[in-house]
Design a protein around this motif. Structure first.
Motif: not given
Ligand code: BDR
Ligand code: CA
Length: 311
Positions: A39, A155, A186
């Protein structure tokens, strides 16, 4: 009644990683925490883990690990988590440094010394893949790997979820390792939303940290809502990987074969789930979590926040 399991958390906090650490600290025996770039860059995910361990009043060993994926270029997720990786609240500087910078050896040593340990990765799988490559015996020593990643849709791309997409080569090695893998993808984690009502439950759960944790969820939800057509808040993805171990009764699961696509032009980082109904389908290697009782799960998150020390 929650079952107490031994876990090692491998994370990239990250708003939802933070809540995963809080829940694990309350309901599991956390033997250590390792951090990975994901992240945010490694220095920030490590700082954020130190902040959250302070909130939990936890002194467990903390080791930083991989600062980049095995092959892919490092890319972070400020568009969801802010520049700090955990925007939305002002936290005090963490009280202690990390205990070391060799997460991979810490994972190996901890798993060898504690048969039956669960590894709980909630970021890119770089540290875990490196540990399994250096010590393939871990597969037999651990109970399994309960990870947040993948799913039946993506995503970061149409087909790839962020954690797997960040380091597909590492993820492919983990799914292929022979370890028992439990996947919170997801299609599951989007069922556990931080709705406005639930954010107020978090605020009211603790005099000191409740408002700060609610601030994190407000920021996280604002980012999610700005990027999606139809979300009531942000999904607390990573908490699912912990709750499966501490509260398995919240989940419905199915056994499937899963591989990670590393080559596809449109599908790199996709978790390919063999959902075929043909009897010749590939033998299952993964417990795919399908549904979660979100109200029960959120009540459990609130209970974990209530248990944080008052300071
Ligand atoms: C995952 O990616 C990060 O943004 C979150 O912490 C989670 O682990 C979701 O796609
Ligand atoms: Ca994460």
């Amino acid at each position: 009644m929650a079952t107490r399991v031994k876990v090692l958390m491998d994370c990239d906090p990250g708003h939802d990683d933070a809540f995963a650490l809080i829940v694990a600290s309350k309901f599991a025996d956390v033997l250590g925490v390792t951090t990975v770039a994901g992240n945010a860059p490694l220095s920030l995910t490590t700082k954020n883990a130190r902040i959250i361990l302070d909130i939990c009043g936890s002194n467990v060993p903390l080791h930083s690990g991989a600062g980049r994926p095995l092959v892919a270029e490092p890319i972070h997720a400020a568009y969801i988590h802010g520049e700090s990786g955990m925007d939305g609240a002002n936290f005090a500087e963490p009280s202690r440094p990390a205990d070391g910078a060799d997460a991979v050896h810490f994972i190996i040593d901890t798993a060898r010394a504690n048969p039956g340990l669960w590894l709980v990765p909630t970021g890119p799988l770089t540290n875990i893949a490196l540990a399994l490559r250096a010590a393939p015996d871990l597969v037999k020593n651990i109970s399994g790997i309960s990870l947040m990643g993948g799913g039946r849709f993506g995503n970061r791309t149409a087909t790839a979820e962020f954690n797997i997409w960040c380091d597909p080569e590492a993820a492919a090695a983990v799914f292929d390792s022979g370890a028992k893998v439990v996947m919170s993808g997801l299609h599951l984690t989007h069922q556990l939303m931080a709705t406005p009502k639930r954010i107020e439950m978090v605020r009211g759960a603790h005099k000191v940290v409740g408002p700060k944790l609610a601030g994190l969820l407000e920021f996280f939800s604002k980012m999610y809502k700005s990027l999606h057509d139809d979300f009531e808040g942000a999904p607390l993805h990573d908490v699912c990987a912990v709750l499966y171990l501490t509260h398995p009764e919240f989940f419905v699961a199915s056994e499937k074969h899963v591989v990670v696509e590393i080559d596809g032009e449109h599908t790199r980082g996709m978790t390919v789930i063999d959902d075929r109904h043909v009897s010749s389908r590939t033998t299952a290697n993964t417990t795919v979590l399908e549904t979660i009782d979100a109200d029960a799960a959120f009540a459990t998150i609130v209970e974990a926040i209530r248990a944080c020390p008052e300071r």
